[in-house]
Design a protein around this motif. Structure first.
Motif, PDB file in Angstrom:
ATOM      1  N   VAL A 221       0.881  -1.172   0.000  1.00  0.00           N
ATOM      2  CA  VAL A 221       0.000   0.000   0.000  1.00  0.00           C
ATOM      3  C   VAL A 221       0.915   1.217   0.000  1.00  0.00           C
ATOM      4  O   VAL A 221       1.941   1.220   0.699  1.00  0.00           O
ATOM      5  CB  VAL A 221      -0.915  -0.030   1.249  1.00  0.00           C
ATOM      6  N   VAL A 222       0.562   2.251  -0.768  1.00  0.00           N
ATOM      7  CA  VAL A 222       1.389   3.460  -0.796  1.00  0.00           C
ATOM      8  C   VAL A 222       0.500   4.687  -0.648  1.00  0.00           C
ATOM      9  O   VAL A 222      -0.679   4.648  -1.017  1.00  0.00           O
ATOM     10  CB  VAL A 222       2.186   3.565  -2.124  1.00  0.00           C
ATOM     11  N   PRO A 223       1.070   5.773  -0.120  1.00  0.00           N
ATOM     12  CA  PRO A 223       0.289   7.015  -0.041  1.00  0.00           C
ATOM     13  C   PRO A 223       0.140   7.667  -1.421  1.00  0.00           C
ATOM     14  O   PRO A 223       0.834   7.308  -2.378  1.00  0.00           O
ATOM     15  CB  PRO A 223       1.141   7.906   0.883  1.00  0.00           C
ATOM     16  N   SER A 224      -0.724   8.682  -1.468  1.00  0.00           N
ATOM     17  CA  SER A 224      -0.990   9.382  -2.738  1.00  0.00           C
ATOM     18  C   SER A 224       0.294   9.964  -3.323  1.00  0.00           C
ATOM     19  O   SER A 224       0.484   9.972  -4.545  1.00  0.00           O
ATOM     20  CB  SER A 224      -1.986  10.520  -2.516  1.00  0.00           C
ATOM     21  N   GLY A 225       1.151  10.497  -2.415  1.00  0.00           N
ATOM     22  CA  GLY A 225       2.379  11.140  -2.874  1.00  0.00           C
ATOM     23  C   GLY A 225       3.242  10.200  -3.699  1.00  0.00           C
ATOM     24  O   GLY A 225       3.855  10.617  -4.691  1.00  0.00           O
ATOM     25  N   PHE A 226       3.287   8.932  -3.301  1.00  0.00           N
ATOM     26  CA  PHE A 226       4.095   7.944  -4.027  1.00  0.00           C
ATOM     27  C   PHE A 226       3.539   7.737  -5.435  1.00  0.00           C
ATOM     28  O   PHE A 226       4.281   7.725  -6.416  1.00  0.00           O
ATOM     29  CB  PHE A 226       4.088   6.619  -3.253  1.00  0.00           C
ATOM     30  N   LEU A 227       2.213   7.593  -5.498  1.00  0.00           N
ATOM     31  CA  LEU A 227       1.587   7.374  -6.812  1.00  0.00           C
ATOM     32  C   LEU A 227       1.822   8.575  -7.721  1.00  0.00           C
ATOM     33  O   LEU A 227       2.096   8.431  -8.903  1.00  0.00           O
ATOM     34  CB  LEU A 227       0.077   7.137  -6.643  1.00  0.00           C
ATOM     35  N   ARG A 228       1.712   9.768  -7.113  1.00  0.00           N
ATOM     36  CA  ARG A 228       1.888  10.971  -7.931  1.00  0.00           C
ATOM     37  C   ARG A 228       3.332  11.075  -8.440  1.00  0.00           C
ATOM     38  O   ARG A 228       3.574  11.389  -9.599  1.00  0.00           O
ATOM     39  CB  ARG A 228       1.542  12.193  -7.082  1.00  0.00           C
ATOM     40  N   THR A 229       4.286  10.799  -7.544  1.00  0.00           N
ATOM     41  CA  THR A 229       5.696  10.943  -7.926  1.00  0.00           C
ATOM     42  C   THR A 229       6.115   9.916  -8.964  1.00  0.00           C
ATOM     43  O   THR A 229       6.853  10.214  -9.902  1.00  0.00           O
ATOM     44  CB  THR A 229       6.584  10.819  -6.668  1.00  0.00           C
ATOM     45  N   THR A 230       5.633   8.682  -8.754  1.00  0.00           N
ATOM     46  CA  THR A 230       6.094   7.600  -9.641  1.00  0.00           C
ATOM     47  C   THR A 230       5.191   7.438 -10.863  1.00  0.00           C
ATOM     48  O   THR A 230       5.576   6.769 -11.825  1.00  0.00           O
ATOM     49  CB  THR A 230       6.110   6.261  -8.885  1.00  0.00           C
ATOM     50  N   GLY A 231       4.009   8.010 -10.797  1.00  0.00           N
ATOM     51  CA  GLY A 231       3.075   7.830 -11.903  1.00  0.00           C
ATOM     52  C   GLY A 231       2.439   6.449 -11.887  1.00  0.00           C
ATOM     53  O   GLY A 231       1.773   6.056 -12.856  1.00  0.00           O
ATOM     54  N   ALA A 232       2.649   5.727 -10.790  1.00  0.00           N
ATOM     55  CA  ALA A 232       2.084   4.372 -10.692  1.00  0.00           C
ATOM     56  C   ALA A 232       0.599   4.447 -10.343  1.00  0.00           C
ATOM     57  O   ALA A 232       0.094   5.492  -9.913  1.00  0.00           O
ATOM     58  CB  ALA A 232       2.830   3.579  -9.633  1.00  0.00           C
ATOM     59  N   HIS A 233      -0.089   3.336 -10.546  1.00  0.00           N
ATOM     60  CA  HIS A 233      -1.512   3.248 -10.220  1.00  0.00           C
ATOM     61  C   HIS A 233      -1.743   1.999  -9.383  1.00  0.00           C
ATOM     62  O   HIS A 233      -0.909   1.093  -9.352  1.00  0.00           O
ATOM     63  CB  HIS A 233      -2.353   3.162 -11.499  1.00  0.00           C
ATOM     64  N   ILE A 234      -2.892   1.965  -8.758  1.00  0.00           N
ATOM     65  CA  ILE A 234      -3.273   0.743  -8.032  1.00  0.00           C
ATOM     66  C   ILE A 234      -3.364  -0.393  -9.044  1.00  0.00           C
ATOM     67  O   ILE A 234      -3.940  -0.215 -10.121  1.00  0.00           O
ATOM     68  CB  ILE A 234      -4.606   0.953  -7.292  1.00  0.00           C
ATOM     69  N   GLY A 235      -2.757  -1.529  -8.671  1.00  0.00           N
ATOM     70  CA  GLY A 235      -2.729  -2.671  -9.595  1.00  0.00           C
ATOM     71  C   GLY A 235      -1.380  -2.815 -10.267  1.00  0.00           C
ATOM     72  O   GLY A 235      -1.041  -3.899 -10.758  1.00  0.00           O
ATOM     73  N   ASP A 236      -0.598  -1.715 -10.291  1.00  0.00           N
ATOM     74  CA  ASP A 236       0.745  -1.797 -10.883  1.00  0.00           C
ATOM     75  C   ASP A 236       1.678  -2.559  -9.938  1.00  0.00           C
ATOM     76  O   ASP A 236       1.468  -2.593  -8.714  1.00  0.00           O
ATOM     77  CB  ASP A 236       1.322  -0.395 -11.103  1.00  0.00           C
ATOM     78  N   THR A 237       2.710  -3.121 -10.515  1.00  0.00           N
ATOM     79  CA  THR A 237       3.726  -3.799  -9.707  1.00  0.00           C
ATOM     80  C   THR A 237       5.003  -2.968  -9.751  1.00  0.00           C
ATOM     81  O   THR A 237       5.414  -2.507 -10.818  1.00  0.00           O
ATOM     82  CB  THR A 237       3.991  -5.209 -10.244  1.00  0.00           C
ATOM     83  N   ILE A 238       5.567  -2.742  -8.572  1.00  0.00           N
ATOM     84  CA  ILE A 238       6.841  -2.022  -8.508  1.00  0.00           C
ATOM     85  C   ILE A 238       7.893  -2.990  -7.990  1.00  0.00           C
ATOM     86  O   ILE A 238       7.565  -3.986  -7.313  1.00  0.00           O
ATOM     87  CB  ILE A 238       6.763  -0.789  -7.600  1.00  0.00           C
TER      88      ILE A 238
END
Lengths: 794, 228
Positions: free
Chosen positions: A551-568
């Motif tokens: 689980v990641v905060p909004s800031g992580f998604l915004r910075t990385t451009g990742a979305h829920i369901g993506d694998t990092i």
């Protein structure tokens, strides 16, 4: 005195109620506008303003007291590029215990280490502190705390049982350092008294530089100072740029709602000025006719009536500036807390510009009806004041009279239709008031929901940290608290498991790993045990379930451009571990650059968590007494050298400041709306006083009179409330995400959708209440006006 | 006949000037039409205000229809004005935004009289006073005499035992004034007690059964003119 002057003087003096209403209206408008403009101006780069005002330190440096003398440190004030310096001040880092207090803190609880500086006074060429409450600590046993998130209030005590003699400090004041130079200040003598035998306090030196606008400049300045002291003697240095960045983010969160309130206040003030001034001048039409019959020219009449409006307005404007500045003290104090800055004051130009604009508005507003009256033929002007008003609203009055309503109610309900423009303006003022309340209430509800969500980062009734502080050993650097080696998590878990009353628990630990595609390292919070009962509040998606999910905060998604369901892919020492993002959590730490996952997800990385970062969250069985559980667990943990503490839930100072500021501003808007209604109803009642006399002569009772006057604005209030609430909700739903955006997060939809029916119904009725409360004083006046006097009034 | 108005030793003083009423004693019997004459400042309007409960005496007692008016509070006074008196003013004092019928209905509506009964009574009065065709007209459209008739109808709406009239012909042309004079005579003939304050001696002579003249707050003359 000229004839014109006499007319103006007589007009102001004789029409006392009207004069008072005009004065009151202008005063209220100027007060609200000074406050609103003050807030709007202070919301522009508040940190920079406060930092400049406080002569904040560009660099706060700490030196090892055992390696460099105070004289050597003082000499760094003359290093090239330093424009001002303060210090050296002796400094210690001590871990206080909660002493006797009125703040509800559990007696004896450990507090985090606190940087305590010895300063003889709060002023100086750098870091000129704002003493926000109480007084400076000058005597033995006294301390001043930083007012940002201060755990204590004035009179509370902090104990230091680990120091020889177990000294105790009483809080005598709260102060604010924009550059966050310390968490507490004592007198230099008291700092010496707090120093353990054999320990040497560190030196704190505060600098301002000629060039300090960028990180590179600060780094160069720091290098110059480092070169001037013995190698290794500088143990730490904090640049104001980091604090500025954090403060700017905090203030940016506030700016959207402060601007919303400010604009609402300004618009309402202008509306109310318009309706009251035009009403007051319009009501004098007959007198204008009399003046013209005596030989006054239209231009003289216009001048007389504009002057008649400007005299009380000027008095009101002066009073408004005074009250606006007085009221700004608590309001800007909250803004100051909110922005995390030092003292904010109303800019002097606001005190000049606001009354000037308001007086110009009064003059223009008075000019229109005065010109109209000035152009009327004399006979008409005299007749307008005496004969029936225009036929506006008669049809509505006729129809309402046929409804099965008590007559005072139907008469009252029809009143707004006689003066539709005035009623529309009152409705607008009430609607803006309702928008303000709706927005303010929603903001408070949302902020509390968000705070509750953020508190879910540390769930459970009891928390245990795997590390402990100890008092500095003689000869060691006292500025750095000694951290005992962390206790093995398994040992702590065993103690917790064995404790009666434990229902469930899990532990968290932090490590830093690489993330494929991201520069640097990212903090991972690894969970061990079933954490499903203590998950974060989710913005979207779900909490992780087992290995390979994160689980990641909004800031992580915004910075990385990742979305829920993506694998990092997490990386460490050439090893990698993929994790799939299953949820977006509400978390503002580290600007949201945090990954939350099960510790099994990190197994392949062989990246153990930092032992001292391990924390246990414990949930108790129903019926377990937390205090008794805590005592018992602490007894069990004592051999390990660590202690458990109750999880009291943190209340963010920012949220408290936002709530308080929102409440104050909502009250301001309410007061403006209520006074607007009051002024208008006073004017209306005065105009209708003869009709009131007739009705009373026909047997209208005081209660019926009050009912009629209140009903005359109740319909408008109810309608305005019904219109204002959806606008307030829309405003809230627009501003909250903007605030979240400024804070670097999205907010959970549930935290924004706070307007359920039990909230909405009172809000819709809010317009009615504003109108009724505003109309009540003139209604009382109408009820008690002597009938004979009213009947004689034209 | 019983006294419907009883005024005992009433004194009224405003500020420091001479008293507006100076130890006035007066009895008015039911069925009388009393005209109160006197020059400006003699106390006529003050006397009317005392009886209507619009003002209170500095000393003395004002009893109307068995009720001590000078002792009533605001709410009781409102009830008194609704139930015991009807008032007719020089400038009519009709509410301009209401139709003639709605003006007439007001006292009944304020008293909470059921709607149907109130409407029936209003229709009866408008008819009786010859202004039924103006029921839906606003006062601004009526002549002075018609407005005063509406005002009289309004005053009689709740069947008050006492009708007070303050210069009822003062704002009317001579034809309308004569019209109103006749109306008052008719009402009195039908048993309505009337107290009439006027400068108009002709009105007093034609409409009143008794005339008193006030001078400096005292009754200087009290004449029984007609017995009906």
């Amino acid at each position: 005195m000229s004839a014109l002057g006499r007319v103006v003087r007589a007009g102001v003096g004789r029409r006392r109620v009207q004069t008072v209403v005009m004065t009151l209206t202008t005063m209220m408008a100027v007060t609200a506008s000074v406050l609103a403009a003050g807030l709007l101006v202070t919301s522009q780069a508040p940190f920079d303003h406060a930092f400049a005002k406080q002569k904040g330190a560009h660099l706060t440096v700490q030196y090892d007291g055992s390696r460099v003398t105070a004289g050597q440190v003082a000499a760094t004030a003359h290093v090239s590029g330093v424009t001002a310096a303060a210090g050296p001040f002796p400094v210690l880092s001590l871990r206080p215990h909660v002493g006797r207090n009125k703040s509800g803190m559990p007696l004896g609880d450990h507090l985090p280490p606190m940087t305590i500086v010895g300063r003889a006074d709060p002023g100086g060429p750098v870091d000129d502190l704002d003493l926000t409450t109480g007084r400076w600590a000058t005597g033995a046993g006294q301390v001043v705390l930083s007012d940002e998130n201060a755990p204590f209030g004035i009179g509370d005590r902090m104990d230091f049982p680990d120091l020889p003699g177990g000294p105790s400090l009483t809080v005598v004041g709260l102060a604010r350092s924009v550059g966050a130079s310390a968490e507490a200040w004592v007198s230099p003598a008291e700092l010496t008294a707090l120093t353990a035998p054999g320990a040497v306090p560190a030196h704190q030196m505060l600098y301002r530089f000629a060039g300090a606008g960028t990180d590179a400049q600060i780094t160069a300045d720091r290098a110059a100072i480092t070169a001037a002291v013995p190698p290794g003697s500088m143990t730490g240095a904090a640049s104001y740029l980091k604090i500025r960045l954090a403060a700017s983010r905090a203030s940016a969160t506030f700016v959207p709602f402060v601007i919303t309130f400010g604009v609402l206040g300004l618009v309402m003030s202008i509306l109310i000025i318009g309706v009251v001034v035009s009403g007051a001048v319009g009501a004098a039409t007959r007198r204008i006719g009399v003046l013209k019959s005596l030989g006054f020219t239209p231009a003289q009449v216009v001048r007389a009536y504009v002057a008649q409006a400007l005299i009380p307005a000027t008095v009101g404007a002066v009073l408004g500036v005074i009250s606006g500045n007085l009221l700004s003290i608590p309001v800007l104090s909250q803004a100051k807390s909110a922005y995390g800055t030092g003292g904010l004051t109303v800019a002097p130009w606001i005190d000049v510009a606001v009354p000037a604009v308001v007086l110009a508005a009064v003059a223009v507003t008075a000019l229109v009806p005065a010109l109209r009256a000035g152009r009327l033929r004399t006979v008409e002007a005299i007749a307008v004041g005496r004969t029936p008003r225009s036929g506006r609203g008669r049809a509505v009055r006729y129809l309402l009279g046929r409804l099965p309503l008590p007559r005072p109610v139907s008469l009252g309900l029809a009143t707004p239709f006689a003066r539709p423009a005035r009623s529309a303006t009152v409705a607008a003022a009430v609607a803006f008031g309702t928008i303000g309340i709706t927005f303010g209430v929603g903001l408070a509800l949302s902020l509390n929901a968000i705070q509750n969500g953020l508190n879910r980062r540390t769930p459970g009734t009891v928390v245990v940290s795997a590390f402990a502080f100890a008092p500095p050993a003689p000869g060691t650097d006292p500025a750095t608290p000694l951290v005992k080696p962390a206790v093995k998590p398994a040992a702590i878990a065993a103690k917790i498991s064995a404790q009666p009353g434990t229902r469930r628990y899990f532990s968290t630990g932090q490590t830093r790993v690489g993330v494929a595609g991201l520069a640097g390292r990212t903090t991972v919070i690894a969970y061990e045990g079933d954490s499903s009962w203590g998950s974060y509040q989710m913005v979207a998606g779900s909490w992780f379930h087992g290995r390979g999910q994160a689980v990641v905060p909004s800031g992580f998604l915004r910075t990385t451009g990742a979305h829920i369901g993506d694998t990092i892919t997490l990386t460490e020492g050439g090893r990698s571990a993929p994790v799939r993002i299953v949820g977006e959590a509400l978390d503002l730490r580290e600007e949201g650059m945090v990954i939350l996952t099960d510790d099994s997800s990190l197994t392949a990385l062989r990246a153990p968590v930092l032992p001292e970062s391990v924390e246990f969250a414990i949930d108790l069985k129903p019926g377990t007494d937390p205090r008794a559980y805590l005592d018992s667990l602490n007894a069990a943990l004592r051999p390990l050298g660590i202690t458990a503490a109750t999880n009291s839930g943190r209340l963010s100072g920012t949220v408290v400041a936002m709530d308080t500021l929102a409440a104050m501003l909502t009250l301001m808007l309410l007061a403006v709306a209520g006074l607007g209604v009051l002024d208008t109803v006073v004017l209306d009642t005065r105009e209708r006083v003869h009709d009131l006399g007739v009705l009373k002569a026909l047997g209208m009772s005081p209660r019926q009179t009050v009912t009629m006057v209140i009903t005359s604005v109740a319909g408008v209030g109810l309608l305005a409330g019904a219109l204002g609430v959806p606008v307030g909700v829309a405003l809230h739903d627009h501003v909250l995400p903007v605030m979240g955006d400024a804070a670097g997060t999205r907010f959970p939809a549930a935290d924004i959708a706070v307007y359920d029916l039990p909230v909405l119904i009172p809000l819709v009725l809010g317009g009615l209440v504003i109108a009724a409360v505003g109309a009540f004083p003139p209604a009382g006046w109408a009820a008690h006006t002597r009938t004979a006097t009213a009947l004689r009034t034209e | 006949m019983t006294a419907i108005i009883e005024i005992r030793d009433v004194r009224k003083r405003y500020d420091e000037g001479p008293p507006a009423l100076d130890g006035l004693n007066l009895q008015v019997r039911a069925g009388e039409a009393l005209a109160v004459l006197g020059p400006s400042g003699s106390g006529k309007s003050t006397l009317l205000n005392m009886i209507a409960g619009l003002d209170k005496p500095s000393e003395g007692a004002v009893t109307v229809d068995g009720l001590r008016v000078d002792r009533l509070g605001e709410a009781a006074l409102a009830r008194y004005r609704r139930e015991r008196i009807g008032m007719v003013f020089q400038f009519f004092n009709l509410l301009d935004d209401l139709t003639a019928e709605d003006n007439v209905l007001l006292p009944a509506q304020l008293a909470g009289v059921p709607r149907a009964r109130a409407r029936a009574r209003a229709a009866e009065l408008l008819d009786q006073l010859g202004i039924a065709r103006h029921a839906r007209a606003f006062p601004g459209r009526l002549s002075g005499g018609e407005r005063q008739r509406v005002a009289v109808a309004r005053a009689l709406m709740n069947r008050p035992p006492l009708l007070l009239a303050d210069e009822p012909t003062g704002a009317l042309d001579s034809a309308s004034a004569a019209d109103v004079r006749e109306l008052l005579v008719d009402l009195n003939r039908n048993g309505q007690t009337i107290l009439l304050v006027t400068h108009d001696t002709a009105l007093a002579a034609s409409s009143a059964t008794r005339t008193i003249e006030l001078m400096d707050g005292r009754i200087s003359r009290d004449v029984q003119t007609v017995t009906r």
